[in-house]
Structure formats: C-alpha cells, structure tokens
Design a protein around this motif. Structure first.
Motif, PDB file in Angstrom:
ATOM      1  N   GLY A   1       0.798  -1.218   0.000  1.00  0.00           N
ATOM      2  CA  GLY A   1       0.000   0.000   0.000  1.00  0.00           C
ATOM      3  C   GLY A   1       0.832   1.270   0.000  1.00  0.00           C
ATOM      4  O   GLY A   1       0.278   2.379  -0.040  1.00  0.00           O
ATOM      5  N   GLY A   2       2.160   1.123   0.071  1.00  0.00           N
ATOM      6  CA  GLY A   2       3.045   2.287   0.056  1.00  0.00           C
ATOM      7  C   GLY A   2       3.015   3.107   1.328  1.00  0.00           C
ATOM      8  O   GLY A   2       3.401   4.280   1.324  1.00  0.00           O
ATOM      9  N   PHE A   3       2.582   2.503   2.437  1.00  0.00           N
ATOM     10  CA  PHE A   3       2.491   3.253   3.697  1.00  0.00           C
ATOM     11  C   PHE A   3       3.867   3.608   4.249  1.00  0.00           C
ATOM     12  O   PHE A   3       4.025   4.628   4.925  1.00  0.00           O
ATOM     13  CB  PHE A   3       1.709   2.435   4.731  1.00  0.00           C
ATOM     14  CG  PHE A   3       0.233   2.352   4.449  1.00  0.00           C
ATOM     15  CD1 PHE A   3      -0.636   3.326   4.918  1.00  0.00           C
ATOM     16  CD2 PHE A   3      -0.285   1.318   3.684  1.00  0.00           C
ATOM     17  CE1 PHE A   3      -1.988   3.263   4.660  1.00  0.00           C
ATOM     18  CE2 PHE A   3      -1.645   1.240   3.413  1.00  0.00           C
ATOM     19  CZ  PHE A   3      -2.497   2.214   3.894  1.00  0.00           C
ATOM     20  N   TYR A   4       4.877   2.778   3.992  1.00  0.00           N
ATOM     21  CA  TYR A   4       6.217   3.065   4.500  1.00  0.00           C
ATOM     22  C   TYR A   4       6.837   4.279   3.803  1.00  0.00           C
ATOM     23  O   TYR A   4       7.678   4.972   4.376  1.00  0.00           O
ATOM     24  CB  TYR A   4       7.128   1.851   4.321  1.00  0.00           C
ATOM     25  CG  TYR A   4       6.744   0.668   5.181  1.00  0.00           C
ATOM     26  CD1 TYR A   4       6.165   0.857   6.422  1.00  0.00           C
ATOM     27  CD2 TYR A   4       6.981  -0.636   4.752  1.00  0.00           C
ATOM     28  CE1 TYR A   4       5.823  -0.221   7.223  1.00  0.00           C
ATOM     29  CE2 TYR A   4       6.651  -1.720   5.547  1.00  0.00           C
ATOM     30  CZ  TYR A   4       6.067  -1.501   6.777  1.00  0.00           C
ATOM     31  OH  TYR A   4       5.733  -2.584   7.559  1.00  0.00           O
ATOM     32  N   ASP A   5       6.420   4.533   2.564  1.00  0.00           N
ATOM     33  CA  ASP A   5       6.963   5.687   1.838  1.00  0.00           C
ATOM     34  C   ASP A   5       6.542   6.998   2.494  1.00  0.00           C
ATOM     35  O   ASP A   5       7.310   7.972   2.512  1.00  0.00           O
ATOM     36  CB  ASP A   5       6.476   5.664   0.386  1.00  0.00           C
ATOM     37  CG  ASP A   5       6.985   4.438  -0.369  1.00  0.00           C
ATOM     38  OD1 ASP A   5       8.038   3.912   0.034  1.00  0.00           O
ATOM     39  OD2 ASP A   5       6.312   4.011  -1.331  1.00  0.00           O
TER      40      ASP A   5
ATOM     41  N   VAL B   1       8.716   5.925   9.870  1.00  0.00           N
ATOM     42  CA  VAL B   1       8.784   5.540  11.288  1.00  0.00           C
ATOM     43  C   VAL B   1       7.984   4.268  11.529  1.00  0.00           C
ATOM     44  O   VAL B   1       8.329   3.442  12.383  1.00  0.00           O
ATOM     45  CB  VAL B   1       8.251   6.685  12.175  1.00  0.00           C
ATOM     46  CG1 VAL B   1       8.229   6.262  13.646  1.00  0.00           C
ATOM     47  CG2 VAL B   1       9.112   7.924  12.010  1.00  0.00           C
ATOM     48  N   LEU B   2       6.916   4.089  10.753  1.00  0.00           N
ATOM     49  CA  LEU B   2       6.093   2.893  10.891  1.00  0.00           C
ATOM     50  C   LEU B   2       6.900   1.641  10.573  1.00  0.00           C
ATOM     51  O   LEU B   2       6.703   0.593  11.194  1.00  0.00           O
ATOM     52  CB  LEU B   2       4.872   2.992   9.975  1.00  0.00           C
ATOM     53  CG  LEU B   2       3.872   1.833  10.032  1.00  0.00           C
ATOM     54  CD1 LEU B   2       3.333   1.641  11.444  1.00  0.00           C
ATOM     55  CD2 LEU B   2       2.726   2.077   9.047  1.00  0.00           C
ATOM     56  N   LYS B   3       7.819   1.751   9.611  1.00  0.00           N
ATOM     57  CA  LYS B   3       8.689   0.630   9.277  1.00  0.00           C
ATOM     58  C   LYS B   3       9.554   0.248  10.470  1.00  0.00           C
ATOM     59  O   LYS B   3       9.748  -0.945  10.775  1.00  0.00           O
ATOM     60  CB  LYS B   3       9.557   1.005   8.075  1.00  0.00           C
ATOM     61  CG  LYS B   3      10.598  -0.041   7.690  1.00  0.00           C
ATOM     62  CD  LYS B   3       9.979  -1.353   7.290  1.00  0.00           C
ATOM     63  CE  LYS B   3      11.035  -2.344   6.828  1.00  0.00           C
ATOM     64  NZ  LYS B   3      10.479  -3.681   6.529  1.00  0.00           N
TER      65      LYS B   3
END
Length: 264
Positions: free
Chosen positions: A194-198, A202-204
């Motif tokens: 979903g590309g949330f890390y981009d 910090v979530l990564k």
C-alpha cells in the motif's frame, strides 16, 4: 488533632485525673481522657497502635490478603502473567495498524483466544504435567528440558529411556509464536504493497521492533516454563526430604531474600 481512628490515643491521664467512664465496645478498654472531655474517646495509650489500626495492617500483610505476587514470585508475574498480557497487547497493536491500512483481520480474535488458552495451560496444566510419575513426553521430564523433535528420541540422562516428544499442549504453545510471526508478515505485506512506508518511514521501524518483540515473548515463556519446572522439582525434593525425617528431628528454614511472609 489528626486522629486516624475512633480509638486513637492523644495522651495518658495521671492518677490525679478523674477518668471518663466510657468503655471501648471492641476491647473493653476504658477511655483514657478526663471525665466530661470534648470530642471522641481515646482507648489507646500514647505511643501504641490502636486495635483498628492493627487490624488494617494485618489485612494488608496476611497471606490471604496478598494483592500481587510481585516480591514473592517475580518470575511468575513478569515472565508469566504480564508476558501473556503483553502478547495480547502486541496482537491489538498490529490489528489497529491494519485497520489504518483499511484491513480487518479475522486472525485477531483467533490469536487472542490462543493466547488465553496457552496462558490457562501454563497457569495450572503445565505444573500438573510435570508432576506426573512417568515422563512420557520430554516436556514432562525434569532432566531433559522442554524441546525435542516430533519423533521419539532417547533421554540423554536416563538409560534405555525414550520420550514421545513434547505434549500436545506444549506444541500448541510454541505453534502460537509461528502464528504471531505469520500475522506480522501479513500486516507488513499490506503496508508495503500500500506504500504506507513511503509516507511514514517511522512505521517501518515500529514494525521491525514489533517483530523483535515476538522473540522477547518467546524468551519470557521459556524462562517461565523453566521456573515452573524448577519449582516443581524443588517441591518434589522437599517432599521426599521431609518424609525421611525422624520424629526427633527438626528443620529450620531461613528466607535468604529476607522477605517477610506474614500470616495470621
């Protein structure tokens, strides 16, 4: 006066004082104040604890009123009870992250129930397994430890003895951690695709830390299982030792940690 109970003392009377005629309903002790005094009665001599205060202290200290095992058995609390609570909190964190990504997982309730089942087994059932007379499974043998392959293996410390591997409940306990790793991988894939890390690097880092937390939970459950095994083994030794004592012998026990275990 900062009285803390209805029979708290504020002083003694002298032989020349005319004493109050009131008597304590609980103890039958006479009031120590002068006759006609104002305020509450005082039935406790100065410098001593009143019966009500003593009762409050005993209610907090006696074995039947212990509020927490911390201080008495830290390992059972930290690596047992609190570890299982932490595992549930871990599942909830990943589930919440999945909801942010627009996903709802059926795994959440299943994992929560599995954690509850494993916790209940280790609360009572595991100790009972260790108390069995015949160590059919390797996890019930004090000398062999808690792991083995599924195939039957020879007991290294017993001649001509074989075990059938871990019991079903222990196998399910460790299978739980495989499910936790799988759940983490599922959430991680959704976030990556979903590309949330981009947008949130910090979530990564959080996901990596939560992955490491699984290993920490495993370490705690191993420590807890070893603690229970040692406790049961010591209890077995104590029972055998006491049974061999003669009527003329006495045993003096010291608490090397100097913990006060008060009892009525």
């Amino acid at each position: 006066d900062n009285d803390i109970s209805d029979d708290d003392s504020i002083g003694n009377v002298t032989d020349n004082d005319q004493c109050c005629s009131s008597v304590c309903k609980k103890t039958g002790a006479p009031c120590l104040k002068e006759s006609g005094h104002e305020g509450r009665h005082s039935f406790t001599p100065k410098g001593m604890l009143s019966p009500s205060i003593i009762e409050q202290i005993l209610n907090q200290l006696t074995s039947g009123q212990i509020k927490s095992l911390i201080g008495l058995d830290n390992t059972s609390v930290e690596s047992g009870h609190e570890n299982f609570l932490g595992m549930k909190a871990w599942v909830q964190k990943l589930s919440d992250v999945g909801k942010v990504a627009g996903q709802t997982f059926s795994d959440t309730d299943i994992l929560m129930q599995k954690i509850t089942n494993v916790a209940e087994f280790h609360k009572v059932g595991y100790a009972r397994h260790l108390g069995q007379d015949e160590s059919i499974h390797i996890c019930t043998c004090f000398q062999c430890g808690f792991y083995s392959q599924d195939d039957s293996i020879a007991c290294k410390l017993h001649d001509d003895a074989k075990h059938l591997g871990p019991c079903k409940e222990c196998m399910e306990s460790f299978k739980l951690f495989e499910d936790m790793f799988s759940f983490h991988q599922k959430v991680n894939c959704i976030l990556e695709e979903g590309g949330f890390y981009d947008h949130n690097p910090v979530l990564k880092d959080d996901m990596d830390a939560w992955h490491d937390e699984i290993h920490e939970h495993i370490r705690h459950i191993l420590k807890f299982r070893a603690h229970v095994a040692q406790r049961e083994d010591e209890a077995k030794f104590d029972k055998e030792f006491y049974s061999k004592m003669s009527n003329g012998e006495a045993l003096v026990i010291f608490d090397y940690k100097m913990k006060i275990l008060a009892s009525m």
